[in-house]
Write an enzyme that holds these catalytic residues in place. Structure first.
Site, PDB file in Angstrom:
ATOM      1  N   VAL A 102       0.512  -1.333   0.066  1.00 48.00           N
ATOM      2  CA  VAL A 102      -0.146   0.408   0.212  1.00 48.00           C
ATOM      3  C   VAL A 102       1.119   1.262   0.500  1.00 48.00           C
ATOM      4  O   VAL A 102       1.913   0.964   0.973  1.00 48.00           O
ATOM      5  CB  VAL A 102      -0.885   0.160   1.579  1.00 48.00           C
ATOM      6  N   LYS A 120      -3.725  -4.335  -9.180  1.00 48.15           N
ATOM      7  CA  LYS A 120      -2.986  -2.789  -8.808  1.00 48.15           C
ATOM      8  C   LYS A 120      -4.238  -1.753  -8.683  1.00 48.15           C
ATOM      9  O   LYS A 120      -4.548  -1.638  -9.757  1.00 48.15           O
ATOM     10  CB  LYS A 120      -1.236  -2.499  -9.507  1.00 48.15           C
ATOM     11  N   ASP A 225      11.705   6.249 -13.192  1.00 45.68           N
ATOM     12  CA  ASP A 225      11.146   6.620 -11.983  1.00 45.68           C
ATOM     13  C   ASP A 225      12.060   5.618 -11.626  1.00 45.68           C
ATOM     14  O   ASP A 225      11.494   4.913 -10.546  1.00 45.68           O
ATOM     15  CB  ASP A 225       9.611   6.603 -11.598  1.00 45.68           C
ATOM     16  N   ASN A 230      11.307   0.023  -7.010  1.00 43.50           N
ATOM     17  CA  ASN A 230      10.774  -0.861  -7.830  1.00 43.50           C
ATOM     18  C   ASN A 230      10.967  -1.862  -8.380  1.00 43.50           C
ATOM     19  O   ASN A 230      11.031  -2.239  -9.666  1.00 43.50           O
ATOM     20  CB  ASN A 230       9.948   0.530  -9.036  1.00 43.50           C
TER      21      ASN A 230
END
Length: 307
Positions: A102, A120, A225, A230
């Site tokens: 989250v 997602k 990004d 990630n």
């Protein structure tokens, strides 16, 4: 924090979804949808709209305002319910599991299908709408932009990128997409930021990340990004996820974004493993080699200058 709506899905009736869809349609034109417009948008009678408004308000699926005029808008729970309902109708999902992550801009849950998958929900624009509008180029040319549009466009961009990159680039396999939500492969491993690599693993893992970035560029996308948050690391290799800001390589800023991604990733390894990854590699040169398909390994650039 946005609540999980999966548990109430069975309580909702087809007319509830008509009402939610009607509010969604009205929000294309204004942030708050006037009460008198809802029969037209939802294709329900005025009496049915009254009943469905009460049901959806009781479940926090919509919000109401009464200043100036009586108006309604979807809460994120209502948007979640619409997307989840679509996935169930299409037999994409059979069950809903525990949260996997989250964050400020997305919520991820485990879901059941023919195998465990990940769902997602994009949250872009819900809490920091003005900031997102400035940063995301897909909102810059619209007079009225709701957080629904911002979140949906982020999901569309991510899904399009995953469809293009998979399987040639190590990204989650995309399965389905609706509104602001994506169903994708559930990936294993540990987030790079929480991984403690052995000395002999450091450069090979960094090489893997850089090669995937090169492959993504070759396929037509810059992540835009990249960070240690990630990338998942597992025994099978690495997986790069979170692609809502993915930028086509023909974009005027693509090379600049690639260089920034390289600096973010290499900078993380320098900070965590300074003895093994030093300052000897120039991010601009490395990014240029990635874009040209000339990158093979960090070792080709010589030993760490500080180590």
């Amino acid at each position: 924090m946005v609540q999980n709506v999966a548990g109430m899905l069975a309580e909702l009736e087809p007319e509830d979804f008509h009402l939610l869809s009607g509010v969604e349609q009205g929000m294309r034109f204004s942030e708050w949808v006037a009460r008198e417009k809802l029969p037209e948008f939802s294709r329900l009678t005025a009496e049915e709209v009254d009943y469905r408004l009460d049901r959806c308000l009781d479940r926090d699926l919509i919000e109401r305002k009464t200043i100036q005029y009586e108006g309604y808008r979807l809460a994120f729970e209502g948007y979640d319910a619409l997307a989840l309902h679509s996935f169930v109708e299409r037999d994409t999902l059979e069950g809903f599991g525990a949260p996997l992550g989250v964050g400020k801009e997305s919520d991820v849950y485990e879901v059941q299908s023919y195998k465990p998958l990940a769902l997602k929900y994009h949250r872009e624009g819900y809490t920091n709408f003005r900031e997102v509008m400035k940063e995301r180029d897909y909102t810059s040319d619209r007079e009225h932009v709701s957080w629904l549009y911002t979140a949906r466009k982020a999901a569309e961009r991510e899904y399009d990128a995953l469809e293009t990159l998979y399987p040639d680039v190590s990204v989650p396999q995309p399965v389905d997409h609706n509104r602001h939500a994506i169903v994708m492969e559930k990936i294993g491993g540990v987030e790079l930021s929480r991984t403690k690599l052995e000395d002999e693993q450091v450069v090979p893992v960094l090489d893997l990340v850089l090669r995937e970035m090169a492959d993504a560029y070759d396929a037509g996308y810059v992540h835009a990004d990249m960070s240690e948050y990630n990338v998942f690391v597992s025994e099978d290799g690495i997986t790069i996820f979170d692609w809502p800001q993915a930028t086509p390589t023909d974009h005027e800023n693509a090379e600049e974004l690639l260089e920034r991604d390289v600096e973010n990733v290499v900078g993380y390894f320098r900070r965590k493993y300074p003895r093994l990854v030093g300052d000897g590699v120039d991010a601009a040169t490395l990014a240029e080699d990635l874009a040209d398909g000339a990158f093979t390994s960090l070792t080709a650039y010589g030993p760490p200058s500080d180590g």
